[in-house]
Scaffold this motif. Structure first.
Motif, PDB file in Angstrom:
ATOM      1  N   LEU A 166       0.836  -1.204   0.000  1.00 56.93           N
ATOM      2  CA  LEU A 166       0.000   0.000   0.000  1.00 56.93           C
ATOM      3  C   LEU A 166       0.867   1.249   0.000  1.00 56.93           C
ATOM      4  O   LEU A 166       0.584   2.212  -0.721  1.00 56.93           O
ATOM      5  N   ASN A 167       1.954   1.252   0.767  1.00 57.64           N
ATOM      6  CA  ASN A 167       2.871   2.402   0.790  1.00 57.64           C
ATOM      7  C   ASN A 167       3.487   2.635  -0.583  1.00 57.64           C
ATOM      8  O   ASN A 167       3.673   3.772  -1.002  1.00 57.64           O
ATOM      9  N   LYS A 168       3.809   1.540  -1.302  1.00 56.11           N
ATOM     10  CA  LYS A 168       4.375   1.690  -2.648  1.00 56.11           C
ATOM     11  C   LYS A 168       3.364   2.318  -3.602  1.00 56.11           C
ATOM     12  O   LYS A 168       3.708   3.177  -4.401  1.00 56.11           O
ATOM     13  N   ILE A 169       2.114   1.895  -3.487  1.00 55.05           N
ATOM     14  CA  ILE A 169       1.071   2.471  -4.340  1.00 55.05           C
ATOM     15  C   ILE A 169       0.908   3.956  -4.017  1.00 55.05           C
ATOM     16  O   ILE A 169       0.826   4.789  -4.926  1.00 55.05           O
ATOM     17  N   ILE A 170       0.864   4.298  -2.732  1.00 53.58           N
ATOM     18  CA  ILE A 170       0.746   5.706  -2.323  1.00 53.58           C
ATOM     19  C   ILE A 170       1.952   6.485  -2.822  1.00 53.58           C
ATOM     20  O   ILE A 170       1.822   7.611  -3.313  1.00 53.58           O
ATOM     21  N   TYR A 171       3.133   5.899  -2.714  1.00 56.18           N
ATOM     22  CA  TYR A 171       4.360   6.560  -3.175  1.00 56.18           C
ATOM     23  C   TYR A 171       4.251   6.906  -4.662  1.00 56.18           C
ATOM     24  O   TYR A 171       4.519   8.038  -5.063  1.00 56.18           O
ATOM     25  N   ILE A 172       3.856   5.941  -5.478  1.00 52.03           N
ATOM     26  CA  ILE A 172       3.752   6.176  -6.921  1.00 52.03           C
ATOM     27  C   ILE A 172       2.698   7.242  -7.208  1.00 52.03           C
ATOM     28  O   ILE A 172       2.924   8.162  -8.002  1.00 52.03           O
ATOM     29  N   PHE A 173       1.537   7.150  -6.564  1.00 54.44           N
ATOM     30  CA  PHE A 173       0.492   8.160  -6.765  1.00 54.44           C
ATOM     31  C   PHE A 173       1.011   9.541  -6.360  1.00 54.44           C
ATOM     32  O   PHE A 173       0.777  10.531  -7.060  1.00 54.44           O
ATOM     33  N   HIS A 174       1.712   9.611  -5.245  1.00 51.54           N
ATOM     34  CA  HIS A 174       2.239  10.896  -4.763  1.00 51.54           C
ATOM     35  C   HIS A 174       3.248  11.471  -5.753  1.00 51.54           C
ATOM     36  O   HIS A 174       3.234  12.676  -6.029  1.00 51.54           O
ATOM     37  N   GLU A 175       4.101  10.634  -6.280  1.00 56.00           N
ATOM     38  CA  GLU A 175       5.068  11.098  -7.271  1.00 56.00           C
ATOM     39  C   GLU A 175       4.353  11.633  -8.520  1.00 56.00           C
ATOM     40  O   GLU A 175       4.749  12.655  -9.068  1.00 56.00           O
ATOM     41  N   LEU A 176       3.304  10.956  -8.945  1.00 57.74           N
ATOM     42  CA  LEU A 176       2.513  11.431 -10.089  1.00 57.74           C
ATOM     43  C   LEU A 176       1.858  12.782  -9.760  1.00 57.74           C
ATOM     44  O   LEU A 176       1.830  13.684 -10.598  1.00 57.74           O
ATOM     45  N   TYR A 177       1.363  12.918  -8.553  1.00 57.10           N
ATOM     46  CA  TYR A 177       0.736  14.167  -8.111  1.00 57.10           C
ATOM     47  C   TYR A 177       1.732  15.326  -8.146  1.00 57.10           C
ATOM     48  O   TYR A 177       1.389  16.439  -8.518  1.00 57.10           O
ATOM     49  N   LEU A 178       2.984  15.063  -7.780  1.00 53.86           N
ATOM     50  CA  LEU A 178       3.991  16.123  -7.722  1.00 53.86           C
ATOM     51  C   LEU A 178       4.568  16.495  -9.087  1.00 53.86           C
ATOM     52  O   LEU A 178       5.120  17.576  -9.248  1.00 53.86           O
ATOM     53  N   ALA A 179       4.451  15.608 -10.052  1.00 56.06           N
ATOM     54  CA  ALA A 179       5.033  15.866 -11.368  1.00 56.06           C
ATOM     55  C   ALA A 179       4.414  17.120 -11.982  1.00 56.06           C
ATOM     56  O   ALA A 179       3.204  17.310 -11.946  1.00 56.06           O
ATOM     57  N   ASN A 180       5.272  17.976 -12.530  1.00 56.46           N
ATOM     58  CA  ASN A 180       4.830  19.236 -13.116  1.00 56.46           C
ATOM     59  C   ASN A 180       4.958  19.266 -14.640  1.00 56.46           C
ATOM     60  O   ASN A 180       4.539  20.232 -15.259  1.00 56.46           O
ATOM     61  N   SER A 181       5.575  18.251 -15.209  1.00 50.70           N
ATOM     62  CA  SER A 181       5.814  18.267 -16.653  1.00 50.70           C
ATOM     63  C   SER A 181       6.018  16.839 -17.145  1.00 50.70           C
ATOM     64  O   SER A 181       6.163  15.903 -16.357  1.00 50.70           O
ATOM     65  N   ILE A 182       6.083  16.695 -18.448  1.00 46.90           N
ATOM     66  CA  ILE A 182       6.346  15.388 -19.043  1.00 46.90           C
ATOM     67  C   ILE A 182       7.744  14.898 -18.666  1.00 46.90           C
ATOM     68  O   ILE A 182       7.949  13.710 -18.441  1.00 46.90           O
ATOM     69  N   ILE A 183       8.687  15.806 -18.543  1.00 47.14           N
ATOM     70  CA  ILE A 183      10.051  15.425 -18.117  1.00 47.14           C
ATOM     71  C   ILE A 183      10.006  14.840 -16.709  1.00 47.14           C
ATOM     72  O   ILE A 183      10.652  13.818 -16.436  1.00 47.14           O
ATOM     73  N   ASP A 184       9.253  15.482 -15.801  1.00 47.26           N
ATOM     74  CA  ASP A 184       9.107  14.940 -14.446  1.00 47.26           C
ATOM     75  C   ASP A 184       8.538  13.528 -14.486  1.00 47.26           C
ATOM     76  O   ASP A 184       8.975  12.646 -13.748  1.00 47.26           O
ATOM     77  N   LEU A 185       7.558  13.286 -15.357  1.00 45.80           N
ATOM     78  CA  LEU A 185       6.954  11.953 -15.469  1.00 45.80           C
ATOM     79  C   LEU A 185       7.938  10.927 -16.013  1.00 45.80           C
ATOM     80  O   LEU A 185       7.979   9.786 -15.545  1.00 45.80           O
ATOM     81  N   ILE A 186       8.751  11.330 -16.978  1.00 47.56           N
ATOM     82  CA  ILE A 186       9.764  10.426 -17.533  1.00 47.56           C
ATOM     83  C   ILE A 186      10.790  10.065 -16.463  1.00 47.56           C
ATOM     84  O   ILE A 186      11.153   8.898 -16.298  1.00 47.56           O
TER      85      ILE A 186
END
Length: 195
Positions: A156-176
């Protein structure tokens, strides 16, 4: 150097020295001052006959906010750093800085701990962000430090971590960068060591 943004150096001699050497300010750089501009705007600090550059107050606040957000507002001492830095600016300046997501959400997370009206900017925070920041900060502040980041033992923490990282991404470069870092962290160690 593309995936990671810092290396931590430690030296134990008389006093303990700990230095984070950065080539980028944080994982998500599209909203932050780039490293060269931050260095040009830095202040020269002298400590025990050593001179070194440090971020100015504005970039320090932005970096502290980005760093605290990256860590899911896990470390209360990071929120205190934000508190003391925010107090160096007036409320109108803070409202202007809050156009950056990292600043806005981390000031709110800090407000949840301190209840300091000086940086209470809840009118700039969406209902979703209020709920999300309250939930995530409370959840991760109550976990052991080994539960932070991509190396958690809890799925569950890993899923939250990934979702949180997606939430923080500001650009396509951040997502890559997120995709590459996540892929790298999930590779078995015997494969990593071949690189």
């Amino acid at each position: 150097t593309f995936i990671f943004y810092e290396i931590s150096l430690e030296k134990k001699f008389n006093d303990f020295f700990y230095v984070d050497l950065h080539w980028n300010l944080t994982n998500y750089n599209s909203n932050l001052t780039n490293f060269k501009d931050a260095y040009r705007a830095s202040t020269l600090v002298e400590y025990h006959n050593l001179k070194f550059h440090s971020l100015n107050n504005y970039d320090s606040l932005r970096y502290a906010c980005a760093h605290a957000a990256k860590d899911k507002w896990f470390c209360v001492s990071n929120l205190l750093d934000i508190h003391f830095l925010a107090m160096k600016f007036n409320k109108e300046e803070l409202k202007k800085f809050a156009k950056d997501k990292e600043v806005r959400i981390s000031l709110f997370a800090t407000y949840l701990i301190t209840k300091e009206e000086h940086y209470e900017l809840s009118e700039l925070i969406s209902s979703f962000e209020k709920f999300y920041i309250s939930f995530i900060s409370k959840l991760f502040q109550n976990l052991e430090s080994k539960s932070k980041g991509l190396n958690q033992i809890n799925c569950l923490n890993k899923i939250i971590y990934i979702f949180h990282e997606l939430y923080l991404a500001n650009s396509i470069i951040d997502l890559i960068v997120l995709f590459i870092r996540t892929f790298w962290h999930n590779l078995p160690n015997f494969i990593k060591f071949k690189f």
